[in-house]
Design an enzyme around this catalytic site. Structure first.
Site, PDB file in Angstrom:
ATOM      1  N   CYS A 144     -11.177  12.321   6.495  1.00 33.32           N
ATOM      2  CA  CYS A 144     -12.127  12.946   5.574  1.00 33.32           C
ATOM      3  C   CYS A 144     -12.766  14.171   6.202  1.00 33.32           C
ATOM      4  CB  CYS A 144     -13.192  11.935   5.163  1.00 33.32           C
ATOM      5  SG  CYS A 144     -14.395  12.643   4.033  1.00 33.32           S
ATOM      6  N   CYS A 181     -16.456  14.701   5.355  1.00 33.44           N
ATOM      7  CA  CYS A 181     -17.407  13.834   6.074  1.00 33.44           C
ATOM      8  C   CYS A 181     -17.571  14.288   7.519  1.00 33.44           C
ATOM      9  CB  CYS A 181     -16.903  12.392   6.129  1.00 33.44           C
ATOM     10  SG  CYS A 181     -16.272  11.761   4.604  1.00 33.44           S
ATOM     11  N   ASP A 182     -16.469  14.640   8.173  1.00 34.95           N
ATOM     12  CA  ASP A 182     -16.488  14.779   9.624  1.00 34.95           C
ATOM     13  C   ASP A 182     -16.249  16.198  10.140  1.00 34.95           C
ATOM     14  OD1 ASP A 182     -16.882  12.045   9.734  1.00 34.95           O
ATOM     15  OD2 ASP A 182     -14.740  11.623   9.736  1.00 34.95           O
TER      16      ASP A 182
END
Ligand code: NDP
Length: 330
Positions: free
Chosen positions: A157, A160-161
């Site tokens: 992701c 997200c990261d």
């Protein structure tokens, strides 16, 4: 990381203590566009739905940046905001949204009989109808070095990261719309993005391909696969292999993003509901009916063809209408 971030978007009252057993007209499992749309329609039809969010409240769209193709948002909308709005809309009509996980089901096989679902907190739910909208989950390559370094620089992701790799060099694997979207997202944060596509062409839509090829700090490599992810505790580099020539090349990276598609979340339904060879639930032509009466499926869990937020929402609507008609007929 991902779950913590998305869970914060939801009010705490949803985690209230629940009865050990309860009876419902409609239980909805899953909180993506399909689940919430089913909830909006079911609540408006007075089916008093309870929706269990699952492990990733809001579903896959909470891990996407800009959603440009959902009708009604001329300027686009970011995925997490859209999901919070869908939740609020479902709650406005009386849906009870619960952060929680259904970990076992016992479906009735006869029309009119109660289905049973069990939550991880030990509540036993008896439901006349169940709408399954559990979606699909990101796939990994399965290389030992990739698995070892999950959480140490390997992620599925980018949204997200990606932030953790600000100003650094990263790589992404995949040639679909997800990979293309995430590569352009990462290119805004990272100094360089090497994109590995295993064929000599990308599966992504033309517009997404153009975005990739027009981004100067994306180094696009066709016919290229990962031979090994380098690093012991954290990702330090990548050994790539050209699958036409066999040539190996090592590059230094600190983050590796896997964007090679998804698998449907249907594990708990195995042996009870009909599925195809990839595990997608099979629904009867032009309906959301599964092989069992009173059990309906909507969204990506039953759709490997279109997989769009708008089609998921459409089938969520269909599932609620199918459930309503089923309840009227028994
Ligand atoms: P896709 O299934 O479309 O693409 C998966 C990609 O990963 C393909 O390029 C595939 O290669 C590659 N791949 C699969 N397995 C491996 C492997 N073992 N090693 C290397 N590469 C591999 O998945 P997506 O998640 O990209 O998209 C899913 C759906 O969601 C699509 O319908 C897409 O259009 C949609 N979507 C739409 C978006 C938007 O409109 N904004 C954003 C994101 C997704 P190959 O082609 O060789 O099989």
């Amino acid at each position: 990381m991902k779950n913590q971030e998305t869970t914060k978007l939801y009010p705490l009252h949803l985690t209230k203590i629940l009865k050990p057993m309860e009876t419902l007209k409609t239980l909805i499992i899953g909180s993506g566009p399909a689940g919430y749309t089913a909830a909006i329609y079911a609540a408006r039809a007075d089916l008093k739905p309870v929706l269990y969010t699952g492990m990733e409240p809001g579903g896959q769209l909470t891990t996407t940046t800009e959603v440009d193709n959902f009708p009604g948002y001329p300027e686009g909308i970011d995925g997490p905001t859209m999901m919070v709005q869908l939740q609020q809309q479902a709650e406005r009509f009386g849906t009870e949204v619960r952060i929680g996980f259904i970990n076992k089901v016992e479906f009735a096989t006869q029309k009119g009989k109660m289905h049973k679902a069990f939550t991880e907190q030990g509540t036993e739910i008896h439901a006349q109808t169940i709408i399954i909208s559990t979606g699909a989950t990101a796939k990994y390559l399965g290389l030992p070095s990739e698995q070892r370094l999950r959480g140490g620089g390997v992620s599925a992701c980018a949204v997200c990261d990606g932030f953790f790799y600000k100003g650094q060099e990263v790589a992404i694997v995949g040639g679909g719309d997800t990979a293309a979207e995430e590569a352009t997202y990462l290119a805004k944060i990272c100094s360089k993005v090497t994109m590995l596509v295993r064929k000599d062409e990308m599966r992504a839509s033309k517009v997404m391909q153009h975005r990739v090829t027009n981004t100067p700090n994306i180094d696009l490599r066709y016919n290229t696969e990962i031979d090994e992810v380098l690093g012991e505790q954290v990702v330090e580099g990548l050994r790539m292999k050209n699958n036409q020539t066999g040539a190996l090349e090592e590059i230094p990276i600190t983050g590796l993003f896997i964007a090679i598609g998804h698998k449907p979340n249907t594990e708990i339904f195995k042996g009870q509901l009909d599925m195809d060879s990839a595990g997608y639930l099979i629904t009867k032509s032009k309906t959301t009916e599964t092989n069992l009466p009173g059990v309906f499926a909507s969204g990506d869990v039953q759709d490997k063809e279109y997989r769009q937020a708008v089609t998921a929402a459409g089938t969520g609507c269909m599932a609620a209408l199918d459930a309503e008609r089923y309840l009227q007929a028994i």
